[in-house]
Design a protein around this motif. Structure first.
Motif, PDB file in Angstrom:
ATOM      1  N   LEU A  45       0.836  -1.195   0.000  1.00 40.13           N
ATOM      2  CA  LEU A  45       0.000   0.000   0.000  1.00 40.13           C
ATOM      3  C   LEU A  45       0.875   1.251   0.000  1.00 40.13           C
ATOM      4  O   LEU A  45       0.619   2.208  -0.734  1.00 40.13           O
ATOM      5  CB  LEU A  45      -0.931   0.017   1.214  1.00 40.13           C
ATOM      6  CG  LEU A  45      -2.086  -0.970   1.226  1.00 40.13           C
ATOM      7  CD1 LEU A  45      -2.751  -1.009   2.596  1.00 40.13           C
ATOM      8  CD2 LEU A  45      -3.097  -0.641   0.156  1.00 40.13           C
ATOM      9  N   LYS A  46       1.913   1.238   0.803  1.00 43.11           N
ATOM     10  CA  LYS A  46       2.818   2.383   0.891  1.00 43.11           C
ATOM     11  C   LYS A  46       3.586   2.582  -0.420  1.00 43.11           C
ATOM     12  O   LYS A  46       3.898   3.711  -0.790  1.00 43.11           O
ATOM     13  CB  LYS A  46       3.787   2.165   2.066  1.00 43.11           C
ATOM     14  CG  LYS A  46       4.533   3.387   2.473  1.00 43.11           C
ATOM     15  CD  LYS A  46       3.626   4.373   3.153  1.00 43.11           C
ATOM     16  CE  LYS A  46       4.448   5.516   3.708  1.00 43.11           C
ATOM     17  NZ  LYS A  46       3.721   6.730   3.858  1.00 43.11           N
ATOM     18  N   GLU A  47       3.870   1.494  -1.126  1.00 43.01           N
ATOM     19  CA  GLU A  47       4.579   1.605  -2.406  1.00 43.01           C
ATOM     20  C   GLU A  47       3.732   2.287  -3.474  1.00 43.01           C
ATOM     21  O   GLU A  47       4.258   3.055  -4.277  1.00 43.01           O
ATOM     22  CB  GLU A  47       5.001   0.222  -2.910  1.00 43.01           C
ATOM     23  CG  GLU A  47       6.230  -0.322  -2.241  1.00 43.01           C
ATOM     24  CD  GLU A  47       6.658  -1.651  -2.840  1.00 43.01           C
ATOM     25  OE1 GLU A  47       6.764  -1.741  -4.075  1.00 43.01           O
ATOM     26  OE2 GLU A  47       6.872  -2.590  -2.055  1.00 43.01           O
ATOM     27  N   VAL A  48       2.440   1.994  -3.514  1.00 43.80           N
ATOM     28  CA  VAL A  48       1.599   2.566  -4.569  1.00 43.80           C
ATOM     29  C   VAL A  48       1.059   3.946  -4.208  1.00 43.80           C
ATOM     30  O   VAL A  48       0.629   4.679  -5.097  1.00 43.80           O
ATOM     31  CB  VAL A  48       0.437   1.626  -4.980  1.00 43.80           C
ATOM     32  CG1 VAL A  48       0.972   0.335  -5.551  1.00 43.80           C
ATOM     33  CG2 VAL A  48      -0.523   1.375  -3.856  1.00 43.80           C
ATOM     34  N   MET A  49       1.090   4.310  -2.934  1.00 45.48           N
ATOM     35  CA  MET A  49       0.660   5.645  -2.516  1.00 45.48           C
ATOM     36  C   MET A  49       1.650   6.109  -1.433  1.00 45.48           C
ATOM     37  O   MET A  49       1.335   6.129  -0.241  1.00 45.48           O
ATOM     38  CB  MET A  49      -0.775   5.588  -1.979  1.00 45.48           C
ATOM     39  CG  MET A  49      -1.444   6.923  -1.804  1.00 45.48           C
ATOM     40  SD  MET A  49      -1.636   7.925  -3.262  1.00 45.48           S
ATOM     41  CE  MET A  49      -2.994   7.142  -4.090  1.00 45.48           C
TER      42      MET A  49
END
Length: 174
Positions: A45-49
């Motif tokens: 989740l942190k990688e895409v946002m």
């Protein structure tokens, strides 16, 4: 006849013991496996946002429809959703971040079992970075991978389809 019964009993005993050991190991490791899966999901989740400080699940039932990406002041930065599509030899699952204006922040392929050397290339940065800042409903600037067109199309089509569904959900939510 007696010998066959004896061997059958021994085999059944071995099966019962093996099944019991497997059940015990499963019980002992279930919580660790769930914690690891949750940590991997939070990392993805942190990688895409990457600008988001926290993610809140939107799930009217049991299934998570999407996540809201929020900053430290709980201001909405965007949304994250899972998309899946049938590739050449497996289902390809993708996590995509989308800004409120409909542009994609990034995508990450989280699950696939495609042909090594060809279909697996949809996980590579050269393919996934093409999605950055693209309109989620058209993906006009994304080029399929030569030799892995089916897998590439599966990722692209699933992201567009899920983005359309998300746009409808958000519109109905307001």
């Amino acid at each position: 006849m007696k010998e066959m019964l004896r061997y059958g009993f021994i085999l059944a005993l071995i099966c019962v013991i093996a099944a019991g050991l497997l059940a015990g190991v499963n019980t002992l490791t279930r919580s660790k496996i769930a914690a690891q899966a949750l940590a991997e999901e939070q990392s993805a989740l942190k990688e895409v946002m990457p600008l988001a400080a926290k993610f809140t699940e939107v799930k009217p039932g049991q299934e998570i429809l999407y996540y809201k990406a929020l900053d430290n002041q709980d201001k909405l930065l965007g949304f994250v959703f899972k998309a899946s599509g049938k590739g050449y030899s497996s289902v390809i699952e993708t996590l995509a971040g989308i800004f409120p204006d409909g542009r994609i922040s990034a995508i990450k392929v989280i699950s696939l079992n495609e042909t090594p050397g060809l279909g697996m290339r949809v996980k590579e940065n050269n393919f996934t970075k093409q999605f950055n800042n693209q309109d989620a409903l058209s993906l006009s600037g994304v080029q399929a991978i030569t030799g892995a067109t089916i897998s590439s199309r599966a990722v692209m089509d699933s992201v567009v389809k899920k983005a359309q569904e998300l746009q409808e959900l958000i519109k109905n939510e307001k």
